[in-house]
Design an enzyme around this catalytic site. Structure first.
Site: not given
Length: 1173
Positions: A35, A100, A102, A133, A161, A427
């Site tokens: 975000c 957002r 999503a 974020n 989360d 990486g």
């Protein structure tokens, strides 16, 4: 106990507990968002409320405007919250905005941020306002710790989360919360104690600086002592105009901020803070290679936490190859649990034959090729990136030259990947913990090397990670960095740095001992799938991305931008820019653009000491200058093709025995088609497949397909293709054959290319003749498409009969291509012509083709019944002859639905009275049928881009022996203007012509004009023709009839479907949505949805329907066949017919999936339509 979520009114009053919305504890699907955030709060810690002025960003309207600036970070939605916290003199206005991206469950609003949550805790009631974020990989662990260790009894109200941050903050406070999180994050919290009215503000950034966060203070109206507000943002651009630029600060990695203490470091592990850190000197300290490999595998697996499609960046460097080496077995294991064996998407950027591109291709091959890796290469040229520089600096928010150079290819890479996925693994970070940069070869001892790693690790948030975040999030793409997992980093940094020492001689010889030898040897062996990193890739030199994408393009970039800065400007740079004064014209050019966007914020940018990473080391190294790597030639490796020129020197012409490995020379008329394909992320070869056509073959960059929704790449083998009656992506067989030809032609240009293309076309005409067993004397003309082929009968009549009145009769309107009717009248049918490019808007009729008249007969009546076109054609011929005109008469052998006219017209008196034309462009005919038409002197039009599945388009006209003999003896046509560049010369050169049309050769373009795209497409078509050539017609006919019967039966068994018309290898189907058959416009939606996974959009679908709806399938485009309905088509092509002959059950299982998906879409059509897809 339940969590209180504040309702709209509660945001305005701290004591509105009765207005809190209470979660019932229902479980929520996990939702993860990447975000952008903006947040603001009154500074009540410095001034009382009576001293505050009007600060607009504390209101919703201005916060909404500021948040919209970060739309690119979260294009899927935006939420604004505003209100007050505290009371009395500590009453603070606040606002938050959140955009957002999503990743899971985008229609569920329960996890939208900002979170405004109420908690009852042992320390009192708290109200938490949170904008965050990032990704919290251990969110479940943190929440379980709260429950198990703290007795926390508040339910989570969402699957986010990031919600766990609010729970932890309410219980533990800010510092402990930040330290407990494992992930990449930046967040802002405003907390109010409901009882005391105490207000807290807290902001934090992850330990490494993967996610950005800035803050500043609003401008003061009178003096710096005036009360102001703090404003936070993910990017500088949202602060512009809202804060005093001089107050802006980037929160450093591993730090938090409070108004009372300012910036405080919360992440400072011993290896980073202690100059004397040396656990390797303890004999009891051991770190095995297996522990490191296991640690990395855990870091990779942790970052696979996703419920959407994801992939990885494959730069071709050893770091990204190691990520892919570990990721692929984990991916395959993950997909196997889901019953899905799709390949993982990988993305590479670079100039053709650059070190990165060729190494990446080698790595993909080592991982099992296209079966396991769907590899996308974004090729580019230096010229196309110059205009991007201002946009990239705007998004990068820096003027650091080394960083901007590498950001340019990163922009292109992220742009390409974002078209397919929302998350990638990269990486980044390996060089900072394994001593990967070439200047490490000059380190004098292990301790010096260790300290240098600590120094550059501390800059990651300002450089590599800054670039990674800005360039990916500019396109709504999330990037994850397993090498920088904090636990993995701790493990690697506890290893004796002597293992990371670089041997200068090994660098020169590209052997063991070179930079990152320790890392390379760790992953030298095979992964759990048995695949190893190719040696040339594993041991190639470290290349920064701006170098690996093309050894000398940076020099080109620098010359170009430097030319835009005058000597006078450079001489005054120290006056114009006293802070971080530019030292080169390149740096000044970047600085000028930065200043236009972020004036007064130049202090925020953290530059490398001395102008580059290497210049700040404790030792001296001549590997790098301010301009970059001194010797880019050392980056070349054995997977690259030899080249005979450099783009920084004069180009040398090459003979056929010595050619440069580069892209094909693009002719002017092909520039648009080539450019749009390259812009869409396709390779130079794939772009070449689209050249020399018309508007139908040009790629639209916004959707990355042509008008037929076709890509110049083979279809994913996990998908089902039954659309050969419309237009084809190349088959894998055809793609490989065309690519082999491409490799032979690359490097030729001008007259040399003309010579080679002439040979190619002669070979292709010869192979067509043999495959079709054409009678001796029969000739083949190659042309760009079946529609273009319509001009040739007219030109042949002009050649044989002179300036006669021509009337052209065409049948099956709507069942033949849309270009057939206008082309048969000598008109342009597209906005483009193959050898002209884009046409002038006023172009209507080809030169020399004026005055063509005729009849165009529809295929069907309005009710869908078939019109007897052959009878209509007989009447047309009779009336044309009466009028003294010369009739060209058509018969169609297989239109869009496979419909065939009752008879195929021949040429009367060997072409003396009429010219018969058989339109067999679908190529669904037997050799006996073809030979019968030629025996009656019919011209036969056919293409390889339908049944034989060549990419669109490639056509041919077969000239029967009688007509060919007459053409051989004919003189140069008097109507020479019909062959100029605005006539037939806009479609053909003499190279496509057989010997019988020698009289045309002097009139057509000859030199420096070649339709290379047509050559590649015909090569793909011939691959299909040759693949099935050994199957007798009788076997093919029986198989087709058997297949059609089976598909008809399975279609009619579905209530929503009807096999309305069955013609050989094409089954035309009408679809019922419950209240009637689908119309043409409705079937266009269905056609799009068939190629997509739409299973998530139909909640009430059965399990079987879900499976069908999830399977991308490609069918024939809709055809408008009657007033009551239109149809779509399932068609066998050469590859599916070969598959059927090899394994009937497996092929029919694919057809069953297509039919099931058609039926499911018909049943749930209204639901899908309402979804807005």
């Amino acid at each position: 106990m339940e969590v209180f979520r504040l309702g709209a009114h509660a945001l305005l009053k701290r004591n509105a507990a009765h207005q809190l919305k209470i979660n019932n504890g229902a479980s929520c699907a996990l939702r993860r968002d990447m975000c952008g955030l903006v947040a603001a709060i009154d500074d009540v810690w410095g001034k009382t409320s009576s001293a505050r002025n009007n600060i607009s960003i504390l209101g919703k309207e201005t916060m909404n405007t500021a948040s919209k600036i970060l739309h690119h970070r979260g294009p899927d939605g935006m939420q604004i919250s505003a209100g007050t916290v505290g009371e009395g003199e500590t009453l603070a206005r606040w606002s938050m905005g959140h955009t957002r991206l999503a990743i899971v469950d985008p229609s569920n609003r329960s996890a939208d941020m900002p979170f405004n949550l109420g908690f009852k805790t042992k320390n009192g009631d708290k109200i938490i306002h949170l904008a965050a974020n990032g990704e919290i990989y251990n969110h479940n662990i943190v929440y379980k710790d709260l429950v198990a260790k703290e007795g926390w009894n508040h339910d989570r109200i969402s699957g986010s989360d990031c919600e766990v941050i609010a729970h932890a903050f309410a219980q533990w406070g800010g510092p402990k919360t930040a330290a407990s999180l494992d992930g990449m994050f930046a967040f802002v919290v405003f907390e109010e104690d409901v009882v005391t009215g105490e207000v807290k503000a807290f902001a934090a950034r992850d330990p490494v600086g993967i996610k950005p966060l800035y803050y500043g203070r609003t401008k003061c109206s009178k003096s710096s002592d005036d009360a102001a507000a703090y404003v936070f943002s993910s990017e500088l651009k949202a602060l512009v105009g809202h804060v005093d630029p001089s107050t802006v600060v980037a929160i450093p990695p591993g730090h938090y901020w409070t108004p009372e203490k300012g910036l405080v470091c919360y992440y400072n592990p011993e290896w980073l803070r202690n100059d004397d850190y040396a656990p390797w000197e303890d004999p009891n300290h051991t770190v095995t290679d297996d522990e490191i490999r296991e640690g990395f595998s855990k870091a990779v697996q942790k970052r696979m936490m996703s419920d959407v499609d994801y992939g990885f960046f494959l730069s071709g460097g050893v770091d990204s190859c190691i990520v892919s080496h570990d990721l692929l077995p984990l991916w395959r294991e993950e997909r196997a649990k889901l019953g899905d064996d799709r390949p993982i998407p990988a993305y590479t950027v670079g100039m053709e034959n650059s070190p990165d591109v060729m190494a990446a291709r080698g790595m993909v091959d080592a991982l099992g090729g296209e079966k396991h890796v769907e590899h996308h290469i974004r090729s580019f040229t230096p010229d196309e990136v110059f205009d991007l520089v201002p946009k990239i600096i705007y998004h990068m928010e820096t003027y650091e030259a080394e960083l901007i150079r590498s950001a340019i290819p990163n922009w292109l890479l992220a742009e390409r990947a974002a078209q397919d996925v929302k998350m990638v693994l990269t990486g980044e970070g390996a060089d900072e913990i394994f001593a990967g940069y070439l200047y490490f070869q000059d380190a004098e001892n292990p301790r010096q090397l260790q300290n240098e790693l600590r120094r550059i690790y501390g800059m990651l948030g300002n450089v590599n990670l800054h670039r990674t975040d800005r360039m990916t999030m500019a396109h709504g793409l999330e990037a994850r960095v397993p090498f920088l997992d904090t636990e993995f980093t701790r493990l690697v940094m506890s290893v004796d740095p002597a293992k990371k020492i670089v041997d200068q001689e090994a660098v020169k010889t590209n052997s063991r001992g070179r930079e990152k030898t320790f890392l390379r040897e760790l992953f030298e062996g095979p992964n759990s799938d048995g695949n190893s990193i190719p040696r040339p890739v594993l041991w190639r030199a470290k290349a920064m991305q701006c170098e690996g994408v093309g050894e000398d393009w940076v020099a080109i970039l620098q010359r170009r931008v430097s030319s835009l800065v005058s000597d006078a400007e450079m001489g005054e740079a120290h006056i114009t820019y006293p802070i971080n004064t530019p030292q080169t014209k390149e740096e000044l050019y970047y600085r000028r653009i930065y200043d236009e966007n972020f004036h007064g914020m130049e202090h925020v940018v953290k530059l490398w000491e001395g102008g580059g990473r290497a210049m700040g080391a404790a030792w001296k190294s001549d590997m790098y200058t301010r301009e970059g790597l001194r010797n880019v030639g050392m980056l070349r490796h054995s997977l690259q093709q030899a080249r005979t020129f450099s783009s920084t020197t004069e180009r040398k012409f090459c003979t056929s025995t010595s050619r440069p490995f580069s892209s094909l020379a693009v002719q002017k008329f092909d520039e648009e088609a080539h450019g749009t394909a390259i812009e869409s992320g396709y390779s130079d070869f794939e772009a070449s497949l689209t050249l020399g056509g018309d508007d139908r073959s040009i790629i639209n960059p916004s959707v990355r397909t042509n008008k037929y929704h076709i890509k110049p790449q083979p279809v994913n083998p996990a998908h089902v293709f039954r659309g050969s009656c419309t237009g084809n992506p190349p088959t894998q067989r055809g793609y490989d054959a065309s690519k082999e030809l491409y490799g032979k032609l690359v490097g030729f240009e001008g007259k040399d290319l003309d010579v080679e293309i002439r040979k190619v076309f002669a070979d292709q005409r010869s192979r067509i003749s043999k495959l079709l067993n054409l009678p001796e004397g029969t000739e083949v003309i190659l042309c760009p498409s079946g529609s273009d082929a319509e001009y040739l009968p007219i030109a042949i009549v002009r050649t044989l009969k002179g300036d006669v009145t021509i009337e052209n009769g065409v049948t099956q309107l709507r069942e033949v291509g849309a270009g057939t009717a206008p082309a048969s009248m000598g008109q342009f049918f597209s906005t483009h012509a193959p050898l002209m490019g884009r046409l002038d808007p006023g172009a209507k009729v080809l030169d020399g083709f004026e005055g063509i008249e005729g009849a165009i007969i529809a295929a069907r009546e309005k009710d869908g019944s078939v019109i007897n076109a052959s009878e209509e054609m007989d009447r047309f011929v009779e009336s044309a002859l009466v009028r003294g005109a010369f009739p060209i008469v058509h018969g169609v052998f297989g239109g869009k639905t496979g419909l065939r006219d009752n008879k195929m017209p021949g040429s009367a008196d060997g072409g003396e009275k009429t010219l018969g034309v058989v339109d067999a462009c679908q190529a669904r005919f037997s050799l006996d049928e073809l030979h019968g038409w030629l025996a009656q002197d019919s011209l036969v039009l056919f293409t390889a881009s339908k049944f034989y599945q060549a990419p669109p388009f490639c056509g041919a006209v077969i000239v029967p022996t009688t007509i060919a003999e007459k053409l051989r003896s004919s003189s140069v046509p008097a109507q020479s203007d019909m062959f100029n560049s605005q006539g037939l010369g806009g479609f053909l050169t003499d190279k496509e012509l057989p010997s019988c049309l020698g009289s045309w050769s002097p009139l057509l373009k000859n030199d420096d004009v070649s339709n290379v795209g047509l050559a590649f497409r015909w090569e793909a078509g011939l691959a299909g023709m040759e693949a099935i050539s050994s199957v007798p017609d009788s076997v093919r006919i029986d198989a087709v009839n058997e297949w059609a019967k089976a598909v008809t039966t399975m279609t009619n068994s579905e209530q929503a479907l009807d096999a309305w018309c069955v013609q050989r290898s094409i089954v035309s189907i009408r679809v019922n949505k419950g209240d009637g058959w689908l119309s043409m416009s409705e079937l266009r939606d269905l056609y799009r949805w068939m190629s997509m996974d739409v299973s998530d959009l139909v909640a009430d679908a059965t399990a079987n329907e879900k499976e069908a709806l999830s399977k991308p399938t490609y069918i024939g485009q809709p055809v408008d066949v009657s007033d009551s309905h239109a149809i779509v088509r399932i068609a066998l092509g050469v590859e599916s017919l070969l598959s059927y002959l090899d394994d009937k059950d497996a092929t029919l299982a694919e057809d069953q999936m297509v039919v099931a998906k058609l039926a499911a879409i018909g049943k749930h059509f209204n639901t899908l339509k309402d979804s807005g897809l």
